[in-house]
Motif scaffolding. Structure first.
Motif, short mmCIF file in Angstrom:
data_model
loop_
_atom_site.label_atom_id
_atom_site.label_comp_id
_atom_site.label_asym_id
_atom_site.label_seq_id
_atom_site.Cartn_x
_atom_site.Cartn_y
_atom_site.Cartn_z
N MET A 1 10.08 -24.82 -26.76
CA MET A 1 10.65 -24.36 -25.49
C MET A 1 9.81 -23.24 -24.88
N TRP A 2 9.37 -22.32 -25.72
CA TRP A 2 8.50 -21.23 -25.24
C TRP A 2 7.19 -21.80 -24.71
N TRP A 3 6.69 -22.82 -25.37
CA TRP A 3 5.44 -23.45 -24.98
C TRP A 3 5.57 -24.07 -23.59
N VAL A 4 6.68 -24.77 -23.35
CA VAL A 4 6.93 -25.36 -22.03
C VAL A 4 7.12 -24.25 -20.99
N MET A 5 7.91 -23.23 -21.35
CA MET A 5 8.13 -22.10 -20.43
C MET A 5 6.81 -21.44 -20.07
N ALA A 6 5.93 -21.29 -21.05
CA ALA A 6 4.63 -20.66 -20.80
C ALA A 6 3.82 -21.49 -19.80
N ALA A 7 3.79 -22.80 -19.97
CA ALA A 7 3.00 -23.65 -19.08
C ALA A 7 3.56 -23.65 -17.66
N VAL A 8 4.85 -23.84 -17.52
CA VAL A 8 5.45 -23.89 -16.19
C VAL A 8 5.38 -22.51 -15.52
N GLY A 9 5.74 -21.47 -16.26
CA GLY A 9 5.72 -20.12 -15.70
C GLY A 9 4.33 -19.70 -15.27
N TRP A 10 3.33 -19.98 -16.11
CA TRP A 10 1.96 -19.60 -15.79
C TRP A 10 1.44 -20.40 -14.59
N ALA A 11 1.77 -21.68 -14.53
CA ALA A 11 1.35 -22.50 -13.38
C ALA A 11 1.97 -21.99 -12.08
N LEU A 12 3.24 -21.61 -12.13
CA LEU A 12 3.90 -21.06 -10.94
C LEU A 12 3.25 -19.73 -10.54
N TRP B 1 -3.45 -26.63 -24.41
CA TRP B 1 -2.86 -25.84 -25.48
C TRP B 1 -2.49 -26.66 -26.71
N ILE B 2 -2.45 -27.97 -26.59
CA ILE B 2 -2.18 -28.80 -27.76
C ILE B 2 -3.24 -28.53 -28.82
N LYS B 3 -4.46 -28.24 -28.37
CA LYS B 3 -5.55 -27.97 -29.30
C LYS B 3 -5.29 -26.74 -30.16
N LEU B 4 -4.46 -25.81 -29.66
CA LEU B 4 -4.13 -24.61 -30.41
C LEU B 4 -3.06 -24.86 -31.47
N ARG C 1 13.33 -12.42 -30.15
CA ARG C 1 12.92 -13.26 -29.03
C ARG C 1 11.49 -12.92 -28.62
N MET C 2 11.17 -11.65 -28.62
CA MET C 2 9.81 -11.26 -28.25
C MET C 2 8.82 -11.65 -29.33
N MET C 3 9.25 -11.65 -30.58
CA MET C 3 8.38 -12.11 -31.66
C MET C 3 8.05 -13.60 -31.47
N GLU C 4 9.03 -14.36 -30.95
CA GLU C 4 8.79 -15.78 -30.67
C GLU C 4 7.71 -15.95 -29.61
N ILE C 5 7.70 -15.06 -28.62
CA ILE C 5 6.66 -15.13 -27.58
C ILE C 5 5.29 -14.95 -28.22
N TRP C 6 5.17 -13.95 -29.08
CA TRP C 6 3.86 -13.65 -29.67
C TRP C 6 3.42 -14.75 -30.63
N ASN C 7 4.34 -15.55 -31.13
CA ASN C 7 3.99 -16.65 -32.03
C ASN C 7 3.75 -17.96 -31.30
N THR C 8 3.98 -17.99 -30.00
CA THR C 8 3.75 -19.19 -29.20
C THR C 8 2.25 -19.46 -29.14
N LYS C 9 1.86 -20.70 -29.35
CA LYS C 9 0.45 -21.06 -29.40
C LYS C 9 -0.10 -21.30 -27.99
N VAL C 10 -0.30 -20.19 -27.28
CA VAL C 10 -0.92 -20.19 -25.97
C VAL C 10 -1.89 -19.02 -25.92
N LYS D 1 4.34 -31.85 -29.62
CA LYS D 1 3.83 -31.45 -28.30
C LYS D 1 3.17 -32.63 -27.61
N GLU D 2 2.41 -33.42 -28.35
CA GLU D 2 1.78 -34.60 -27.77
C GLU D 2 2.83 -35.59 -27.26
N ALA D 3 3.93 -35.75 -28.01
CA ALA D 3 5.01 -36.64 -27.57
C ALA D 3 5.64 -36.12 -26.28
N TRP D 4 5.84 -34.82 -26.18
CA TRP D 4 6.41 -34.25 -24.96
C TRP D 4 5.46 -34.41 -23.79
#
Length: 181
Positions: free
Chosen positions: A114-125, A156-159, A14-23, A167-170
């Motif tokens: 899912m990590w990408w969305v979590m990153a955006a919402v969590g960071w904004a909060l 982050w779509i650029k990454l 799970r933590m490896m998934e965080i490090w692979n998230t494009k943010v 991601k663009e569709a979402w």
């Protein structure tokens, strides 16, 4: 040799998934810290003998990682916007619930989204909370957090290289729902 010395014998996928998230790296670190209950919420500071307020600046309830990212009214409204926009079966209510709802099943690409969305919402909060705590900048509406999340996703779509179309569709779905808000 370094890998041999530092390898504990178990990888936390799970933590490896965080490090692979494009943010951005600082957002990846934030996610890791949140998942390990290490971000500087008032609950965490209390453990270090902090003698100031121990409540959420948004709502006055004890501030924990789960409260800040999922249970605070500002967070709940933001997650409901995401849920409604993307057609999710529910909005996450805690870190454990997020894992159960979105990270236990599915392929690697879906988990990465899912990590990408979590990153955006969590960071904004987190940034909105810090703006209030350190600069006394009050948000007038939960919509502001949603707009911050939305803006981060667009940046982050650029990454993204391989899953940029999804991601663009979402982001498009989030835009449509934002217009109806």
């Amino acid at each position: 040799m370094y890998r041999f010395i530092t390898f504990a014998g178990v990888y936390d996928t799970r933590m490896m998934e965080i490090w692979n998230t494009k943010v951005r790296l600082k957002v990846q670190i934030f996610l890791w810290m949140a998942w390990h209950d290490r971000i500087q919420t008032t609950n965490q500071l209390k453990r270090r003998n902090w003698d100031k307020d121990e409540v959420c600046k948004f709502c006055g309830v004890e501030e924990t990682v789960n409260h800040l990212l999922f249970q605070c009214p500002i967070a709940r409204v933001t997650w409901c916007w995401v849920r409604d926009s993307l057609g999710w079966p529910g909005a996450p209510t805690s870190i454990t619930n997020f894992q159960d709802l979105f990270l236990m099943h599915g392929d690697g690409d879906r988990k990465a989204l899912m990590w990408w969305v979590m990153a955006a919402v969590g960071w904004a909060l987190w940034k909105s909370r810090n703006d209030l705590v350190f600069s006394n900048i009050v948000i007038k509406s939960p919509k502001q957090v949603a707009y911050k999340s939305f803006g981060l996703m667009k940046q982050w779509i650029k990454l993204a290289k391989k899953d940029g179309a999804m991601k663009e569709a979402w982001v498009e779905k989030l835009t449509e729902e934002m217009a109806r808000w």
